[in-house]
Design an enzyme around this catalytic site. Structure first.
Site, PDB file in Angstrom:
ATOM      1  N   ARG A  56       6.186  -5.927  12.086  1.00 51.04           N
ATOM      2  CA  ARG A  56       7.380  -5.085  12.125  1.00 51.04           C
ATOM      3  C   ARG A  56       8.613  -5.951  12.331  1.00 51.04           C
ATOM      4  O   ARG A  56       8.535  -7.029  12.927  1.00 51.04           O
ATOM      5  CB  ARG A  56       7.268  -4.049  13.251  1.00 51.04           C
ATOM      6  N   HIS A  92      -2.774  -2.595  17.397  1.00 49.76           N
ATOM      7  CA  HIS A  92      -2.761  -2.176  18.791  1.00 49.76           C
ATOM      8  C   HIS A  92      -3.564  -3.080  19.720  1.00 49.76           C
ATOM      9  O   HIS A  92      -3.493  -2.939  20.938  1.00 49.76           O
ATOM     10  CB  HIS A  92      -3.129  -0.701  18.909  1.00 49.76           C
ATOM     11  N   ARG A 133       7.201  -5.727  17.623  1.00 54.07           N
ATOM     12  CA  ARG A 133       6.758  -5.054  18.859  1.00 54.07           C
ATOM     13  C   ARG A 133       5.282  -5.290  19.169  1.00 54.07           C
ATOM     14  O   ARG A 133       4.847  -5.131  20.287  1.00 54.07           O
ATOM     15  CB  ARG A 133       7.051  -3.557  18.800  1.00 54.07           C
ATOM     16  N   HIS A 134       4.495  -5.638  18.158  1.00 60.12           N
ATOM     17  CA  HIS A 134       3.087  -5.977  18.454  1.00 60.12           C
ATOM     18  C   HIS A 134       2.691  -7.272  17.740  1.00 60.12           C
ATOM     19  O   HIS A 134       2.676  -8.326  18.349  1.00 60.12           O
ATOM     20  CB  HIS A 134       2.128  -4.799  18.171  1.00 60.12           C
ATOM     21  N   GLU A 143      -1.334   3.547  -1.309  1.00 57.35           N
ATOM     22  CA  GLU A 143      -2.026   4.069  -0.132  1.00 57.35           C
ATOM     23  C   GLU A 143      -1.396   5.425   0.149  1.00 57.35           C
ATOM     24  O   GLU A 143      -0.182   5.516   0.385  1.00 57.35           O
ATOM     25  CB  GLU A 143      -1.870   3.132   1.071  1.00 57.35           C
ATOM     26  N   GLU A 177       0.892  -5.208   6.251  1.00 60.26           N
ATOM     27  CA  GLU A 177       1.829  -4.086   6.109  1.00 60.26           C
ATOM     28  C   GLU A 177       3.216  -4.609   6.394  1.00 60.26           C
ATOM     29  O   GLU A 177       3.407  -5.348   7.381  1.00 60.26           O
ATOM     30  CB  GLU A 177       1.518  -3.020   7.157  1.00 60.26           C
ATOM     31  N   ASN A 225      -6.879  -1.735  11.039  1.00 58.57           N
ATOM     32  CA  ASN A 225      -5.547  -2.158  11.459  1.00 58.57           C
ATOM     33  C   ASN A 225      -5.619  -2.578  12.937  1.00 58.57           C
ATOM     34  O   ASN A 225      -5.981  -1.773  13.800  1.00 58.57           O
ATOM     35  CB  ASN A 225      -4.573  -0.983  11.265  1.00 58.57           C
ATOM     36  N   HIS A 262      -3.581   6.561   7.797  1.00 56.84           N
ATOM     37  CA  HIS A 262      -2.646   6.961   8.845  1.00 56.84           C
ATOM     38  C   HIS A 262      -3.169   8.195   9.569  1.00 56.84           C
ATOM     39  O   HIS A 262      -3.367   9.233   8.964  1.00 56.84           O
ATOM     40  CB  HIS A 262      -1.226   7.230   8.352  1.00 56.84           C
ATOM     41  N   THR A 281       4.676   4.324  11.679  1.00 57.99           N
ATOM     42  CA  THR A 281       5.234   4.654  10.367  1.00 57.99           C
ATOM     43  C   THR A 281       5.197   6.177  10.185  1.00 57.99           C
ATOM     44  O   THR A 281       4.147   6.787  10.307  1.00 57.99           O
ATOM     45  CB  THR A 281       4.399   3.974   9.260  1.00 57.99           C
ATOM     46  N   HIS A 286       0.576  -5.119  10.740  1.00 62.19           N
ATOM     47  CA  HIS A 286       1.962  -4.786  10.360  1.00 62.19           C
ATOM     48  C   HIS A 286       2.921  -5.701  11.109  1.00 62.19           C
ATOM     49  O   HIS A 286       3.031  -5.608  12.333  1.00 62.19           O
ATOM     50  CB  HIS A 286       2.214  -3.315  10.720  1.00 62.19           C
TER      51      HIS A 286
HETATM   52  N1  PXP Z   1      -1.741   2.667   6.873  1.00 64.65           N
HETATM   53  C1  PXP Z   1      -0.423   2.447   7.067  1.00 64.65           C
HETATM   54  C2  PXP Z   1       0.434   2.190   5.876  1.00 64.65           C
HETATM   55  C3  PXP Z   1       0.126   2.415   8.357  1.00 64.65           C
HETATM   56  O1  PXP Z   1       1.447   2.210   8.536  1.00 64.65           O
HETATM   57  C4  PXP Z   1      -0.731   2.570   9.462  1.00 64.65           C
HETATM   58  C5  PXP Z   1      -0.187   2.440  10.855  1.00 64.65           C
HETATM   59  O2  PXP Z   1       0.272   1.162  11.085  1.00 64.65           O
HETATM   60  C6  PXP Z   1      -2.099   2.788   9.217  1.00 64.65           C
HETATM   61  C7  PXP Z   1      -2.569   2.863   7.918  1.00 64.65           C
HETATM   62  C8  PXP Z   1      -3.062   3.006  10.338  1.00 64.65           C
HETATM   63  O3  PXP Z   1      -2.701   4.189  10.980  1.00 64.65           O
HETATM   64  P1  PXP Z   1      -3.442   4.594  12.323  1.00 64.65           P
HETATM   65  O4  PXP Z   1      -3.149   3.538  13.321  1.00 64.65           O
HETATM   66  O5  PXP Z   1      -2.852   5.927  12.644  1.00 64.65           O
HETATM   67  O6  PXP Z   1      -4.906   4.667  11.983  1.00 64.65           O
END
Ligand code: PXP
Length: 239
Positions: A45, A10, A49-50, A151, A70, A7, A191, A101, A43
């Site tokens: 959003r 960030h 925001r990102h 997931e 996402e 992901n 997550h 999330t 994602h």
């Molecule tokens: N899976 C889902 C559905 C998420 O919402 C996120 C965060 O955006 C992640 C995985 C990745 O989570 P993390 O950034 O904590 O590894």
């Protein structure tokens, strides 16, 4: 073999700190893929925001692995996903005020609404996954939506702190995974996973893919993205 979705939200968070073009999202996609990731996750959003709309168009145009978008089930976002056609859409709940999330989608009781959104995405060739808490009722509810991929939310396991709580949360993930596999679902998880807690989840038989963001991007500041992705894959059993 257990797959890794990275992901890259960030990378965009850092870019937004100055509102310019650095660090580049597409460079991140290429680095992660060169290091052996199996999919790119981002994602979009509702508050942008990102990751923004241009990012997801650009990711879609260059991704060599798979693009897992996402997204919430907000109408505007669903329409964007239908236009962009990522390989996969992972439906997540979304609250404006949250830092990230916070929990799984409430599928139980909302089957019809989710089924409709999923069908509109599938119509465009987008595979659909539902992000859910490790809860038997939620897993069974997924079956009623016609969606074939889940997931499992590993956030509470990751944030547990005390070993006893982590053990309890881990057992919930394992049980939810077993139930989902029994009813023929493909099971992903993610997550809060990091270089310390990932091994245990990676050891659960039958999990297809882990989606990891914050920890990999954080490590990349010190090691570079290539090494951060390779080290995570190694911990997942790819040594
Ligand atoms: N899976 C889902 C559905 C998420 O919402 C996120 C965060 O955006 C992640 C995985 C990745 O989570 P993390 O950034 O904590 O590894």
């Amino acid at each position: 073999m257990l797959e890794l979705g990275v992901n890259i939200d960030h990378v965009a968070t850092l870019r937004q700190a100055r509102g310019g073009a650095e660090p580049g999202i597409l460079c991140a996609v290429k680095e992660c893929e060169k290091a052996g990731c199996d999919s790119i996750v981002a994602h979009l959003r509702e508050d942008r925001r990102h990751i923004n709309d241009l990012d997801i168009e650009a990711i879609k145009s260059i991704v060599a692995t798979r693009f897992n978008l996402e997204m919430s089930i907000n109408e505007e976002i669903v329409e964007i996903a239908r236009k962009i056609r990522p390989d996969q859409a992972t439906l997540v709940p979304e609250k404006r005020q949250e830092l990230t999330t916070e929990g799984g989608l409430r599928v139980n009781g909302n089957e019809q609404k989710i089924r409709k959104v999923a069908e509109r995405l599938k119509e465009k060739g987008v595979r659909v996954s539902l992000f859910i808490d490790p809860d038997e009722h939620e897993v069974n509810a997924v079956k009623r939506t016609g969606v074939k991929i889940i997931e499992i939310h590993t956030g509470r396991y990751s944030d547990a702190g005390a070993e006893r709580v982590a053990d309890m949360e881990f057992q919930k993930i394992k049980k939810a995974c077993d139930i989902a596999l029994d009813i023929g679902l493909t099971v992903n998880a993610g997550h809060g996973l990091n270089y310390t807690n990932v091994k245990r989840v990676a050891g659960i038989k039958g999990i297809n893919e882990l989606n990891i963001g914050h920890s990999i991007i954080s490590r990349a500041i010190f090691t570079g993205l290539d090494r951060a992705v390779r080290e995570m894959k190694a911990l997942m059993g790819h040594e």
